[in-house]
Write an enzyme that holds these catalytic residues in place. Structure first.
Site, PDB file in Angstrom:
ATOM      1  N   HIS A 190       0.893  -1.157   0.000  1.00  0.00           N
ATOM      2  CA  HIS A 190       0.000   0.000   0.000  1.00  0.00           C
ATOM      3  C   HIS A 190       0.933   1.208   0.000  1.00  0.00           C
ATOM      4  CE1 HIS A 190      -3.382  -2.612   1.049  1.00  0.00           C
ATOM      5  NE2 HIS A 190      -2.694  -3.074   2.079  1.00  0.00           N
TER       6      HIS A 190
ATOM      7  N   ARG B 166      -5.509   1.880  12.129  1.00  0.00           N
ATOM      8  CA  ARG B 166      -6.311   2.098  10.926  1.00  0.00           C
ATOM      9  C   ARG B 166      -6.865   3.516  10.876  1.00  0.00           C
ATOM     10  NH1 ARG B 166     -11.695  -1.245   9.104  1.00  0.00           N
ATOM     11  NH2 ARG B 166     -12.517  -0.136  10.911  1.00  0.00           N
TER      12      ARG B 166
ATOM     13  N   HIS C 275      -7.053  -9.718   1.420  1.00  0.00           N
ATOM     14  CA  HIS C 275      -6.670  -9.759   2.832  1.00  0.00           C
ATOM     15  C   HIS C 275      -7.500 -10.855   3.500  1.00  0.00           C
ATOM     16  CE1 HIS C 275      -5.651  -5.214   2.521  1.00  0.00           C
ATOM     17  NE2 HIS C 275      -4.517  -5.873   2.634  1.00  0.00           N
TER      18      HIS C 275
ATOM     19  N   GLU D  51      -6.582 -11.626   8.847  1.00  0.00           N
ATOM     20  CA  GLU D  51      -5.488 -10.899   9.485  1.00  0.00           C
ATOM     21  C   GLU D  51      -5.774 -10.690  10.962  1.00  0.00           C
ATOM     22  OE1 GLU D  51      -3.003  -6.685   8.978  1.00  0.00           O
ATOM     23  OE2 GLU D  51      -4.767  -7.082   7.740  1.00  0.00           O
TER      24      GLU D  51
ATOM     25  N   HIS E  75      -1.664 -12.389   4.393  1.00  0.00           N
ATOM     26  CA  HIS E  75      -1.556 -12.595   5.845  1.00  0.00           C
ATOM     27  C   HIS E  75      -1.934 -14.024   6.229  1.00  0.00           C
ATOM     28  CE1 HIS E  75      -0.755  -8.380   6.185  1.00  0.00           C
ATOM     29  NE2 HIS E  75      -1.973  -8.033   5.804  1.00  0.00           N
TER      30      HIS E  75
ATOM     31  N   ASP F 280       3.862  -4.547   2.657  1.00  0.00           N
ATOM     32  CA  ASP F 280       2.557  -4.122   3.154  1.00  0.00           C
ATOM     33  C   ASP F 280       2.535  -2.664   3.589  1.00  0.00           C
ATOM     34  OD1 ASP F 280      -0.030  -4.067   4.067  1.00  0.00           O
ATOM     35  OD2 ASP F 280       0.210  -5.578   5.612  1.00  0.00           O
TER      36      ASP F 280
END
Length: 446
Positions: A62, A83, A231, A234, A268, A319
């Site tokens: 990302h 986040r 994803h 995770e 992940h 990542d």
């Protein structure tokens, strides 16, 4: 036919380190021939001293997360508090400043020996969700940034439609969403591959794509034989919410809707049941481990050994870019397993380098990269064997030295399609990568 010849002081050929290798590159940027037993550089050849490896594949990136480095290390918290900081950075992105940031990030990757990046891209629209005049302006910015930094990209255009199991996107997520998987497919179909770029797909997660729309994304990828990433498990909270909503694990939900398969990679794959592992391995679904991010976010240690034994090929990604160092990712995967099991030697250095090279490229749709052999793309990188970290071991132990001692700082050269992108530790296209990073990150704060 015009050929460029490189002389590799030592070369990792997948199973062993070979001294004195001459490698011819065609005008098309492929390895035309590879000759061993060449003790000194042939006339006119460019000498690469150290250990030359196939180019490294960063299978999960990302790019804008690079702006979070350092800032998210203040205080404590969880993945979920991290986040919130990530959302703030995403809100300030525009096509222009994202190009500048991604160009610098991809240049940092080239300095680390990475020749191909899988960009898991979900910041599609303007804040509030209004599409740009070109609905793919953000994706195009990333593709152009990779070209400007001299590396290849697989743009994994990501469906992100929900804040969690059918709930509407929150204010931060509105610019991620196309409204439906059908609208996502229509938009992404306008993106076209080019010489340095492939177009793939991604399901952000089972919480972000409603179950009845998963098949639309999978079908888009299947029709184009494109890579599909997701994803997966995770966080235990995601598993719990999926069971509450659907009565099954995320892996089982993906299997039920046709998402798993040999062109799919779960990123992940941390918190899996025995049944999950059997489903992933049995379908040939890959696993991309991102150890430096997984430990930075306190996610946990995924069952990589069991996944590989079940039939899931392993790849590696940086990542969130807490660091950009694929050698560290390879090392961390083994060392994490040692800490958990209290035994050593779960993977050989050759196996770890394969995850960082050939299997990583395959997960991104490039089956003709990640190997030093005739016909493959002429993408390779050279690691110093005479730095303070790598000096001492016998050259025949170069694979072990690269994985267990070297860092990205030991990358001396990076060549993509036969063209020098990094020479003697300096990027040939981006004159001052640290300044480019600092300036582009500072622009996001204003």
């Amino acid at each position: 036919m015009s050929l460029t010849t490189y002389w590799l002081e030592h070369a990792w050929l997948g199973t062993h380190v070979e001294p004195g290798v001459a490698l011819d590159v065609s005008a098309e940027g492929r390895i035309a021939a590879l000759r061993t037993g060449v003790a000194t550089p042939p006339p006119g050849a460019e000498a690469l001293r150290g250990l030359t490896l196939p180019g490294l594949a960063n299978a999960h990136s990302h790019a804008f997360h690079r702006a979070l480095r350092g800032a998210v290390q203040v205080g404590s918290g969880t993945f979920w508090t991290w986040r919130e900081l990530m959302y703030r950075a995403a809100q300030n992105l525009t096509p222009d400043n994202y190009f500048a940031l991604a160009r610098a990030v991809y240049a940092e990757m080239a300095l680390a020996g990475i020749t191909n990046v899988g960009e898991f891209h979900y910041v599609h629209h303007a804040p509030g969700g209004t599409p740009y005049a070109d609905p793919n302006a953000m994706g195009e910015a990333l593709i152009e940034a990779a070209a400007a930094a001299g590396i290849r990209i697989t743009l994994l255009d990501t469906a992100y439609l929900s804040s969690g199991f059918g709930e509407a996107p929150n204010a931060h997520q509105q610019r991620f969403s196309d409204g439906s998987a059908e609208a996502w497919a229509e938009r992404v179909s306008a993106l076209k591959p080019r010489e340095h770029a492939l177009i793939g797909a991604a399901v952000h997660s089972v919480r972000a794509v409603p179950a009845d729309q998963l098949a639309t994304v999978a079908r888009w990828a299947e029709e184009r034989r494109a890579p599909l990433h997701v994803h997966l498990s995770e966080q235990t909270a995601e598993n719990d919410a999926c069971r509450a909503a659907h009565g099954r694990t995320p892996t089982q939900l993906l299997a039920d809707h046709g998402v798993l398969g040999p062109r799919t990679t779960g990123v992940h794959n941390t918190h899996l049941t025995d049944t999950d592992i059997a489903l992933l391995g049995g379908t040939g679904t890959g696993t991309c481990m991102c150890p430096t991010t997984e430990r930075d976010l306190a996610d946990g240690i995924g069952p990589a050994t069991r996944l590989q034994q079940a039939g899931s090929p392993l790849s590696l990604g940086s990542d969130s870019h807490a660091v950009i160092d694929l050698l560290e990712e390879a090392r961390a995967m083994e060392l994490n397993e040692r800490l958990r099991s209290r035994t050593r030697g779960h993977w050989t250095a050759n196996a770890l380098l394969t995850a960082a090279t050939g299997d990583g490229h395959a997960s991104l749709g490039l089956v003709d990269a990640g190997r030093l052999e005739a016909g493959a793309l002429a993408d390779f990188t050279t690691v110093a064997l005479d730095s303070v970290r790598t000096a001492g071991p016998l050259p025949r132990l170069g694979a072990e030295t690269a994985v267990f001692a070297a860092t990205a700082a030991d990358v001396r050269h990076t060549v993509v399609a036969g063209r020098h992108i990094v020479r003697d530790g300096h990027h040939t296209l981006v004159a001052d990568v640290p300044s480019a990073l600092a300036e582009s990150i500072d622009a996001l704060r204003s």
